[in-house]
Design a protein around this motif. Structure first.
Motif, PDB file in Angstrom:
ATOM      1  N   UNK A 178      -5.795   5.925   2.039  1.00  0.00           N
ATOM      2  CA  UNK A 178      -5.892   7.252   2.646  1.00  0.00           C
ATOM      3  C   UNK A 178      -4.725   7.502   3.595  1.00  0.00           C
ATOM      4  N   UNK A 179      -4.363   6.493   4.391  1.00  0.00           N
ATOM      5  CA  UNK A 179      -3.255   6.676   5.326  1.00  0.00           C
ATOM      6  C   UNK A 179      -1.942   6.904   4.579  1.00  0.00           C
ATOM      7  N   UNK A 180      -1.678   6.120   3.550  1.00  0.00           N
ATOM      8  CA  UNK A 180      -0.420   6.266   2.811  1.00  0.00           C
ATOM      9  C   UNK A 180      -0.339   7.622   2.118  1.00  0.00           C
ATOM     10  N   UNK A 181      -1.437   8.056   1.491  1.00  0.00           N
ATOM     11  CA  UNK A 181      -1.426   9.355   0.825  1.00  0.00           C
ATOM     12  C   UNK A 181      -1.200  10.475   1.829  1.00  0.00           C
ATOM     13  N   UNK A 182      -1.843  10.386   2.981  1.00  0.00           N
ATOM     14  CA  UNK A 182      -1.663  11.402   4.018  1.00  0.00           C
ATOM     15  C   UNK A 182      -0.232  11.410   4.539  1.00  0.00           C
ATOM     16  N   UNK A 183       0.362  10.238   4.731  1.00  0.00           N
ATOM     17  CA  UNK A 183       1.752  10.167   5.185  1.00  0.00           C
ATOM     18  C   UNK A 183       2.677  10.870   4.201  1.00  0.00           C
ATOM     19  N   UNK A 184       2.515  10.601   2.919  1.00  0.00           N
ATOM     20  CA  UNK A 184       3.422  11.178   1.920  1.00  0.00           C
ATOM     21  C   UNK A 184       3.209  12.677   1.757  1.00  0.00           C
ATOM     22  N   UNK A 275      -2.351 -10.083  -9.043  1.00  0.00           N
ATOM     23  CA  UNK A 275      -2.221  -9.555 -10.402  1.00  0.00           C
ATOM     24  C   UNK A 275      -3.623  -9.277 -10.947  1.00  0.00           C
ATOM     25  N   UNK A 276      -4.019  -8.022 -10.891  1.00  0.00           N
ATOM     26  CA  UNK A 276      -5.387  -7.628 -11.219  1.00  0.00           C
ATOM     27  C   UNK A 276      -5.422  -6.682 -12.426  1.00  0.00           C
ATOM     28  N   UNK A 277      -6.563  -6.658 -13.099  1.00  0.00           N
ATOM     29  CA  UNK A 277      -6.753  -5.685 -14.173  1.00  0.00           C
ATOM     30  C   UNK A 277      -7.005  -4.285 -13.619  1.00  0.00           C
ATOM     31  N   UNK A 278      -7.508  -4.197 -12.397  1.00  0.00           N
ATOM     32  CA  UNK A 278      -7.823  -2.914 -11.769  1.00  0.00           C
ATOM     33  C   UNK A 278      -7.385  -2.976 -10.314  1.00  0.00           C
ATOM     34  N   UNK A 279      -6.635  -1.967  -9.887  1.00  0.00           N
ATOM     35  CA  UNK A 279      -6.200  -1.917  -8.487  1.00  0.00           C
ATOM     36  C   UNK A 279      -5.887  -0.483  -8.112  1.00  0.00           C
ATOM     37  N   UNK A 280      -5.796  -0.244  -6.804  1.00  0.00           N
ATOM     38  CA  UNK A 280      -5.478   1.077  -6.273  1.00  0.00           C
ATOM     39  C   UNK A 280      -3.983   1.168  -5.974  1.00  0.00           C
ATOM     40  N   UNK A 281      -3.436   2.368  -6.173  1.00  0.00           N
ATOM     41  CA  UNK A 281      -2.020   2.561  -5.846  1.00  0.00           C
ATOM     42  C   UNK A 281      -1.785   4.014  -5.473  1.00  0.00           C
ATOM     43  N   UNK A 282      -0.933   4.215  -4.486  1.00  0.00           N
ATOM     44  CA  UNK A 282      -0.434   5.551  -4.186  1.00  0.00           C
ATOM     45  C   UNK A 282       0.880   5.721  -4.945  1.00  0.00           C
ATOM     46  N   UNK A 283       0.929   6.718  -5.804  1.00  0.00           N
ATOM     47  CA  UNK A 283       2.105   6.948  -6.645  1.00  0.00           C
ATOM     48  C   UNK A 283       2.811   8.229  -6.234  1.00  0.00           C
ATOM     49  N   UNK A 284       4.146   8.176  -6.234  1.00  0.00           N
ATOM     50  CA  UNK A 284       4.978   9.347  -5.981  1.00  0.00           C
ATOM     51  C   UNK A 284       5.752   9.676  -7.253  1.00  0.00           C
ATOM     52  N   UNK A 348       6.225  -5.180  -3.842  1.00  0.00           N
ATOM     53  CA  UNK A 348       5.120  -4.338  -3.401  1.00  0.00           C
ATOM     54  C   UNK A 348       5.315  -2.886  -3.820  1.00  0.00           C
ATOM     55  N   UNK A 349       6.558  -2.534  -4.180  1.00  0.00           N
ATOM     56  CA  UNK A 349       6.856  -1.171  -4.616  1.00  0.00           C
ATOM     57  C   UNK A 349       8.037  -1.207  -5.564  1.00  0.00           C
ATOM     58  N   UNK A 382       7.714   6.300  -8.116  1.00  0.00           N
ATOM     59  CA  UNK A 382       7.742   5.173  -7.187  1.00  0.00           C
ATOM     60  C   UNK A 382       6.370   4.931  -6.595  1.00  0.00           C
ATOM     61  N   UNK A 383       6.049   3.678  -6.357  1.00  0.00           N
ATOM     62  CA  UNK A 383       4.778   3.353  -5.718  1.00  0.00           C
ATOM     63  C   UNK A 383       4.950   3.419  -4.216  1.00  0.00           C
ATOM     64  N   UNK A 384       4.004   4.106  -3.588  1.00  0.00           N
ATOM     65  CA  UNK A 384       4.195   4.324  -2.164  1.00  0.00           C
ATOM     66  C   UNK A 384       3.016   3.995  -1.255  1.00  0.00           C
ATOM     67  N   UNK A 385       2.357   2.839  -1.391  1.00  0.00           N
ATOM     68  CA  UNK A 385       2.708   1.704  -2.244  1.00  0.00           C
ATOM     69  C   UNK A 385       1.434   1.182  -2.910  1.00  0.00           C
ATOM     70  N   UNK A 386       1.537   0.031  -3.602  1.00  0.00           N
ATOM     71  CA  UNK A 386       0.365  -0.606  -4.196  1.00  0.00           C
ATOM     72  C   UNK A 386      -0.595  -1.036  -3.098  1.00  0.00           C
TER      73      UNK A 386
END
Length: 424
Positions: A178-184, A275-284, A348-349, A382-386
């Motif tokens: 949530x913080x990363x998405x709000x920052x971007x 290295x996961x099959x499912x993970x969250x990421x903020x993408x730009x 990480x990105x 770009x990942x902003x970030x994983x």
């Protein structure tokens, strides 16, 4: 996807570009199919002209009462010949397209040569690796000792390469995203976007996941695919569009789950969350004018770097060499963080300029403000970030001798003011 005109114009240069990727010469095969297609179409055009003329001759013959049997027989033969020529042209085009679809993007001239990650070049570093006065633990050791990271429970539910987070660590993961998405969106100019997590094959093709990398994807029984990254739906928002030059750049950001089969990664990073099959990421994702994409690449990477700096992490920027650059990218910067528990740098990105490679695959174009004709847009991602890797880095960087973890100051408002995560 590549412009066939560039292959025709300089086949040697095209082969040299593919050789930087470690691929054998392919221009001759492409041009052979291209010549077959063009040749068949030229003969087809001539046959069509004769057929048009023949139709007039048959009409005149019938009006005059003359025998038109021979002319009509020629017409039947022409129809069969034209059908064969159309099939030959279609087959040659399909063969040519199949080759072009499987070829990676042409690299920027300043991408360093090299076969693998050992030839990547460190461009700059922020901070020095911390040297704690105790033996630092890896993230999974910390998480399990806190009683908040459960790999056994996840394996019971879904198998290997999944994680269950509880309590403060589950909230920390949510806070990071949530913080990363709000920052971007509030400070970096990206438009928050909620996207489907299931997409069709055309969408996967547009960003280059299909046809080459299907084994890396999870496919549903109805022919859709779980997204490996929000880059896929975000970039395809402009597929088949013609965008006014004045509307560019377009910038999108999304927080989404990502699903990857991790084909070919057996035995790598089997412990923990790396290295996961499912993970969250903020993408730009950015869509730009061709002349702006290089500057946008620097800008986007800077947005990801700010995330790492504000989290109090030690990071460095790397430019990937030719052999390590992804299929769709013309140039890629990786950001790596120092993980004290591992005693190693880990990615990480990743921020990539794809130039017009995806634009061509998606048929996404820009209408210039001046001049005629449309041009393909440039796309960047770009990942902003994983989120999972950010969680790992926060845990290992901010761990304390007693096994507790300090919460970075920027995340505390998202954690209800919590300053430290400790065992109950």
């Amino acid at each position: 996807m590549h412009d066939i005109r560039s292959v025709r114009a300089d086949p040697a240069a095209f082969d040299a570009a593919m050789a930087r990727r470690g691929l054998p010469p392919v221009a001759e095969e492409i041009l052979t199919q291209d010549a077959a297609r063009r040749g068949a179409l030229q003969v087809l055009q001539d046959k069509q002209a004769r057929r048009n003329a023949l139709a007039k001759e048959i009409g005149q013959s019938k009006r005059s009462g003359a025998n038109s049997v021979a002319l009509e027989a020629e017409g039947v033969a022409l129809r069969d010949e034209m059908a064969a020529l159309e099939a030959a042209a279609a087959a040659a085009e399909a063969a040519q397209t199949a080759i072009l679809k499987a070829l990676p993007n042409i690299l920027d001239a300043d991408v360093p040569d090299g076969a693998d990650e050992s030839a990547n070049v460190v461009l700059r570093q922020h901070g020095e690796p911390p040297r704690p006065n105790f033996a630092p633990k890896q993230h999974f050791e910390l998480g399990e000792a806190l009683g908040l990271m459960d790999f056994a429970g996840a394996a019971k539910l879904a198998g290997a390469r999944f994680t269950v987070l509880r309590g403060a660590l589950a909230r920390l993961e949510r806070a990071l995203g949530q913080w990363m998405l709000t920052l971007h969106t509030e400070q970096h100019g990206y438009a928050e976007t909620a996207v489907p997590y299931l997409v069709n094959a055309a969408t996967m093709y547009g960003t280059g996941q299909l046809p080459k990398f299907e084994e890396d994807l999870f496919r549903t029984t109805d022919g859709r695919y779980l997204i490996p990254t929000a880059e896929v739906p975000l970039t395809n928002l402009v597929r088949d569009d013609i965008i006014a030059e004045a509307a560019l750049p377009l910038r999108f950001a999304a927080l989404s789950p990502c699903f990857r089969s991790e084909a070919g990664s057996a035995g790598r990073d089997t412990r923990g969350m790396l290295r996961q099959h499912q993970f969250q990421k903020v993408e730009m994702v950015s869509v730009t004018r061709p002349q702006d994409s290089a500057a946008e690449h620097e800008r986007m990477t800077g947005c990801a770097e700010r995330v790492l700096t504000e989290l109090g992490l030690t990071w460095r920027r790397i430019v990937l060499c030719a052999g390590d650059t992804g299929f769709g990218a013309a140039k890629t910067y990786d950001l790596e963080v120092w993980l004290p528990g591992q005693g190693a740098w880990r990615e990480i990105s990743s921020c990539s300029n794809c130039r017009d490679f995806q634009g061509r695959r998606m048929n996404a174009r820009m209408k210039p403000g001046e001049g005629k004709g449309n041009v393909f847009v440039h796309t960047l991602n770009g990942s902003g970030v994983a989120v999972g890797r950010a969680l790992i880095a926060v845990l290992e960087t901010h761990q304390q001798a007693d096994g507790s973890v300090l919460v970075p100051e920027v995340l505390r408002p998202w954690m209800g003011g919590l300053e430290r995560i400790a065992a109950a």
